[in-house]
Scaffold this motif. Sequence first.
Motif, PDB file in Angstrom:
ATOM      1  N   ASN A   1       0.860  -1.179   0.000  1.00 41.78           N
ATOM      2  CA  ASN A   1       0.000   0.000   0.000  1.00 41.78           C
ATOM      3  C   ASN A   1       0.899   1.232   0.000  1.00 41.78           C
ATOM      4  O   ASN A   1       1.439   1.623   1.026  1.00 41.78           O
ATOM      5  CB  ASN A   1      -0.904  -0.045   1.243  1.00 41.78           C
ATOM      6  N   ALA A   2       1.064   1.827  -1.184  1.00 46.90           N
ATOM      7  CA  ALA A   2       1.918   3.013  -1.332  1.00 46.90           C
ATOM      8  C   ALA A   2       1.074   4.184  -1.814  1.00 46.90           C
ATOM      9  O   ALA A   2       1.457   4.903  -2.738  1.00 46.90           O
ATOM     10  CB  ALA A   2       3.062   2.728  -2.303  1.00 46.90           C
ATOM     11  N   THR A   3      -0.066   4.369  -1.182  1.00 52.65           N
ATOM     12  CA  THR A   3      -1.037   5.367  -1.638  1.00 52.65           C
ATOM     13  C   THR A   3      -0.915   6.703  -0.927  1.00 52.65           C
ATOM     14  O   THR A   3      -1.773   7.570  -1.088  1.00 52.65           O
ATOM     15  CB  THR A   3      -2.473   4.831  -1.487  1.00 52.65           C
ATOM     16  N   GLY A   4       0.124   6.879  -0.122  1.00 51.82           N
ATOM     17  CA  GLY A   4       0.389   8.182   0.474  1.00 51.82           C
ATOM     18  C   GLY A   4      -0.710   8.643   1.409  1.00 51.82           C
ATOM     19  O   GLY A   4      -1.067   7.971   2.377  1.00 51.82           O
ATOM     20  N   ALA A   5      -1.277   9.808   1.109  1.00 55.01           N
ATOM     21  CA  ALA A   5      -2.318  10.386   1.962  1.00 55.01           C
ATOM     22  C   ALA A   5      -3.561   9.508   2.033  1.00 55.01           C
ATOM     23  O   ALA A   5      -4.369   9.642   2.952  1.00 55.01           O
ATOM     24  CB  ALA A   5      -2.680  11.781   1.450  1.00 55.01           C
ATOM     25  N   TRP A   6      -3.714   8.590   1.080  1.00 55.21           N
ATOM     26  CA  TRP A   6      -4.879   7.715   1.016  1.00 55.21           C
ATOM     27  C   TRP A   6      -4.647   6.381   1.745  1.00 55.21           C
ATOM     28  O   TRP A   6      -5.519   5.532   1.757  1.00 55.21           O
ATOM     29  CB  TRP A   6      -5.232   7.421  -0.448  1.00 55.21           C
ATOM     30  N   SER A   7      -3.487   6.192   2.346  1.00 47.34           N
ATOM     31  CA  SER A   7      -3.115   4.856   2.830  1.00 47.34           C
ATOM     32  C   SER A   7      -4.018   4.344   3.949  1.00 47.34           C
ATOM     33  O   SER A   7      -4.229   3.132   4.071  1.00 47.34           O
ATOM     34  CB  SER A   7      -1.653   4.833   3.281  1.00 47.34           C
TER      35      SER A   7
ATOM     36  N   SER B   1      -5.759  -3.141   9.911  1.00 48.89           N
ATOM     37  CA  SER B   1      -5.003  -2.856  11.133  1.00 48.89           C
ATOM     38  C   SER B   1      -5.854  -2.300  12.262  1.00 48.89           C
ATOM     39  O   SER B   1      -5.471  -2.390  13.435  1.00 48.89           O
ATOM     40  CB  SER B   1      -3.895  -1.844  10.820  1.00 48.89           C
ATOM     41  N   GLY B   2      -6.978  -1.684  11.905  1.00 46.47           N
ATOM     42  CA  GLY B   2      -7.824  -1.079  12.926  1.00 46.47           C
ATOM     43  C   GLY B   2      -7.336   0.266  13.429  1.00 46.47           C
ATOM     44  O   GLY B   2      -7.835   0.772  14.433  1.00 46.47           O
ATOM     45  N   GLU B   3      -6.380   0.908  12.728  1.00 50.90           N
ATOM     46  CA  GLU B   3      -5.896   2.211  13.177  1.00 50.90           C
ATOM     47  C   GLU B   3      -5.706   3.162  11.997  1.00 50.90           C
ATOM     48  O   GLU B   3      -5.536   2.748  10.861  1.00 50.90           O
ATOM     49  CB  GLU B   3      -4.577   2.083  13.940  1.00 50.90           C
ATOM     50  N   ARG B   4      -5.761   4.442  12.322  1.00 51.58           N
ATOM     51  CA  ARG B   4      -5.491   5.501  11.351  1.00 51.58           C
ATOM     52  C   ARG B   4      -4.274   6.279  11.841  1.00 51.58           C
ATOM     53  O   ARG B   4      -4.185   6.641  13.022  1.00 51.58           O
ATOM     54  CB  ARG B   4      -6.686   6.441  11.191  1.00 51.58           C
ATOM     55  N   THR B   5      -3.337   6.529  10.950  1.00 46.17           N
ATOM     56  CA  THR B   5      -2.077   7.149  11.372  1.00 46.17           C
ATOM     57  C   THR B   5      -1.677   8.355  10.526  1.00 46.17           C
ATOM     58  O   THR B   5      -0.674   9.006  10.821  1.00 46.17           O
ATOM     59  CB  THR B   5      -0.935   6.121  11.286  1.00 46.17           C
ATOM     60  N   ILE B   6      -2.433   8.666   9.475  1.00 45.30           N
ATOM     61  CA  ILE B   6      -2.021   9.703   8.532  1.00 45.30           C
ATOM     62  C   ILE B   6      -2.734  11.021   8.821  1.00 45.30           C
ATOM     63  O   ILE B   6      -3.959  11.063   8.970  1.00 45.30           O
ATOM     64  CB  ILE B   6      -2.298   9.267   7.075  1.00 45.30           C
ATOM     65  N   ARG B   7      -1.958  12.075   8.878  1.00 48.90           N
ATOM     66  CA  ARG B   7      -2.480  13.435   8.973  1.00 48.90           C
ATOM     67  C   ARG B   7      -2.286  14.099   7.613  1.00 48.90           C
ATOM     68  O   ARG B   7      -1.163  14.450   7.251  1.00 48.90           O
ATOM     69  CB  ARG B   7      -1.744  14.224  10.055  1.00 48.90           C
ATOM     70  N   PRO B   8      -3.352  14.278   6.831  1.00 45.41           N
ATOM     71  CA  PRO B   8      -3.203  14.898   5.505  1.00 45.41           C
ATOM     72  C   PRO B   8      -2.991  16.415   5.640  1.00 45.41           C
ATOM     73  O   PRO B   8      -3.812  17.112   6.231  1.00 45.41           O
ATOM     74  CB  PRO B   8      -4.536  14.589   4.810  1.00 45.41           C
ATOM     75  N   LEU B   9      -1.908  16.898   5.081  1.00 42.19           N
ATOM     76  CA  LEU B   9      -1.598  18.324   5.113  1.00 42.19           C
ATOM     77  C   LEU B   9      -1.555  18.868   3.689  1.00 42.19           C
ATOM     78  O   LEU B   9      -0.929  18.269   2.812  1.00 42.19           O
ATOM     79  CB  LEU B   9      -0.248  18.568   5.798  1.00 42.19           C
ATOM     80  N   ARG B  10      -2.216  19.996   3.487  1.00 40.89           N
ATOM     81  CA  ARG B  10      -2.260  20.578   2.132  1.00 40.89           C
ATOM     82  C   ARG B  10      -1.176  21.636   1.972  1.00 40.89           C
ATOM     83  O   ARG B  10      -0.959  22.475   2.848  1.00 40.89           O
ATOM     84  CB  ARG B  10      -3.632  21.204   1.866  1.00 40.89           C
ATOM     85  N   GLY B  11      -0.516  21.561   0.827  1.00 43.74           N
ATOM     86  CA  GLY B  11       0.448  22.585   0.445  1.00 43.74           C
ATOM     87  C   GLY B  11       0.051  23.155  -0.900  1.00 43.74           C
ATOM     88  O   GLY B  11      -0.110  22.415  -1.866  1.00 43.74           O
ATOM     89  N   SER B  12      -0.143  24.470  -0.972  1.00 46.20           N
ATOM     90  CA  SER B  12      -0.590  25.118  -2.207  1.00 46.20           C
ATOM     91  C   SER B  12       0.478  26.055  -2.754  1.00 46.20           C
ATOM     92  O   SER B  12       1.302  26.597  -2.004  1.00 46.20           O
ATOM     93  CB  SER B  12      -1.890  25.895  -1.959  1.00 46.20           C
ATOM     94  N   HIS B  13       0.434  26.243  -4.065  1.00 48.61           N
ATOM     95  CA  HIS B  13       1.415  27.068  -4.770  1.00 48.61           C
ATOM     96  C   HIS B  13       0.712  27.946  -5.788  1.00 48.61           C
ATOM     97  O   HIS B  13      -0.379  27.606  -6.259  1.00 48.61           O
ATOM     98  CB  HIS B  13       2.430  26.192  -5.528  1.00 48.61           C
ATOM     99  N   ILE B  14       1.382  29.031  -6.172  1.00 52.16           N
ATOM    100  CA  ILE B  14       0.933  29.821  -7.319  1.00 52.16           C
ATOM    101  C   ILE B  14       2.097  29.950  -8.300  1.00 52.16           C
ATOM    102  O   ILE B  14       3.268  29.939  -7.916  1.00 52.16           O
ATOM    103  CB  ILE B  14       0.424  31.212  -6.919  1.00 52.16           C
ATOM    104  N   VAL B  15       1.741  30.030  -9.572  1.00 54.03           N
ATOM    105  CA  VAL B  15       2.710  30.211 -10.658  1.00 54.03           C
ATOM    106  C   VAL B  15       2.447  31.590 -11.258  1.00 54.03           C
ATOM    107  O   VAL B  15       1.321  31.871 -11.685  1.00 54.03           O
ATOM    108  CB  VAL B  15       2.566  29.121 -11.731  1.00 54.03           C
ATOM    109  N   ILE B  16       3.464  32.438 -11.263  1.00 54.37           N
ATOM    110  CA  ILE B  16       3.287  33.805 -11.744  1.00 54.37           C
ATOM    111  C   ILE B  16       4.330  34.106 -12.827  1.00 54.37           C
ATOM    112  O   ILE B  16       5.377  33.459 -12.893  1.00 54.37           O
ATOM    113  CB  ILE B  16       3.411  34.829 -10.594  1.00 54.37           C
ATOM    114  N   PRO B  17       4.043  35.079 -13.702  1.00 53.93           N
ATOM    115  CA  PRO B  17       5.048  35.459 -14.696  1.00 53.93           C
ATOM    116  C   PRO B  17       6.341  35.906 -14.014  1.00 53.93           C
ATOM    117  O   PRO B  17       6.325  36.543 -12.955  1.00 53.93           O
ATOM    118  CB  PRO B  17       4.375  36.628 -15.439  1.00 53.93           C
ATOM    119  N   HIS B  18       7.433  35.584 -14.645  1.00 51.63           N
ATOM    120  CA  HIS B  18       8.750  35.812 -14.048  1.00 51.63           C
ATOM    121  C   HIS B  18       8.972  37.275 -13.654  1.00 51.63           C
ATOM    122  O   HIS B  18       9.607  37.566 -12.627  1.00 51.63           O
ATOM    123  CB  HIS B  18       9.832  35.357 -15.029  1.00 51.63           C
TER     124      HIS B  18
END
Length: 547
Positions: free
Chosen positions: A237-243, A251-268
């Motif tokens: 199971n290599a599903t990352g945030a979905w694991s 297993s009967g347990e949850r261990t993942i804390r999903p954290l969001r990271g956002s970005h913007i792309v702007i003209p140079h």
Amino acid sequence: MEKPPLPGKRIVTSLIDREDFWNTLTRKQDAWDVVIIGGGITGAGILYQAALHGLSAVLFEQKDFAWGTSSRTTKMVHGGLRYITQGDLKLTKQSVQERDHLLRAAPGLVEQMDFLFPIRKGQLPGKLVLNSLLAIYDKLAGTTSHGYLDEKKLKLRIPALNADNLKGASYYTDAVTDDARLVLRVLHAALHQGALAGNYMQVQKLLLDQSDNVSGVQVNNITNGKSLHIRARTVVNATGAWSDSLREPVSGERTIRPLRGSHIVIPHQYAPVTDALTLFHPQDKRAVFILPWEQTTLVGTTDLDHKTSLSIEPEISQAELNYLLTLVKQQFPGSDLQKEHIISSYAGVRPVISKDRSKPPSKEKREHKVWQDKNLISVSGGKLTTFRLIALDVIGIILQNIKPEVTVDENSPPLETATTTERDLALDNPGLSRRLIGSYGNYSLQIKQNARGGELRPITTTRFCLAELRWAARQEAVVHLDDLLLRRTRLGLLIPGGAASQLDSIKTICQEELGWSDAIWKSEKQRYLHLWAKHYSLPKTHSNKVV
């Protein structure tokens, strides 16, 4: 040197033939050594290492390869200075060593970049602390790349940078990459070693034997609706945030804390940098980056709990947008950045191993962890940079369980190093040659050979060319238009409007290489533009000016 493919295994040189892939699965009578669920960098790395270690292996991804976190990073291959401040010297050392492996293995795809810490009067940490951290960083890397630029030299390097209280900048060297193409390079290497991989293949459930141990998966081919039971000696199971969704029933347990990271792309021109800037945000003192990316400027990332369903594609929030733009305006006060200038945005969900939701997200550690539950091996956490080490940890457990006579090769490569040279490509543009070899390895020769007239020219201001889209459409399992524009290439993030201005040229390629009719093209175009507007544009506001 790469190991030869397993005896009797057919060498697959393309990801595209979905019917052949499905027929191979149908014909196989005995169990696979390894079934891997998840087509991001972790799953791809495990698939490649499994094949190198003599295991029969197949990977299933429910959406597109690199659809999740692995195409939505800050594009950095780095050790992570903040891990030193957290006392995690081991992770930092491993990361810089893996960075150097990737720089050697994939030049043109993984490239060095200078990182600058501007220092202002009264700022903490100051020059002494930063330079001390950088000295430790260099020692762990076995190199000397750090130094200091005084105010005058820094202003020559970044003339538009806010001069208020500016004293200078500490600097060091790390690396950047195209994260999605890194995943594809690793997948191609795995296929060359005899493994198989399929996108839009959803694992609907785990199969259990009489002892309630995991013995395989039921997989659904999303493109034709057919299902198969696939037997396996080991399921990963290599599903990352979905694991947790796969692991919790076992297993009967949850261990993942999903954290969001956002970005913007702007003209140079709105943040004209040639080096990456590491900056402390005025609101919370978190480190945020402004760096050059594919002829544009990338700004990110945020770090907060992701409370939306993981089944919905993540998107930037208004608060995150304001957060990132506050930093741009603070550092580049002469920039009159407005909403209509922003090219695109994207958001990814990082899997962090934690049950303590009270801790600030930026304080969470990024190490990976592997669990064994009734013949299901789950792995999550970690960094893009250390995917090879994560894969080897998983392979070590698999070998111990099913092939104890085989030992882990700790020196196995992260991917296949290209043997094609710039002289072999013989292009007039050396920069294009280096990038094509880095992004596609030895397949870069096919890209040149398959190119039609003018298709090797850059598309608008980007470094991508139509010849790449043609080859990817033919060879890389493109099912939807967003596969081609957001992951095989990054045109949808680099050209305003999701590259809508280029769709006529892209239509011709899709119809020729994918066999799309006018009706299919119309449907795919509508689907893509709706998806882009919803998840890769900006939150809707009533004002054109971003404040």
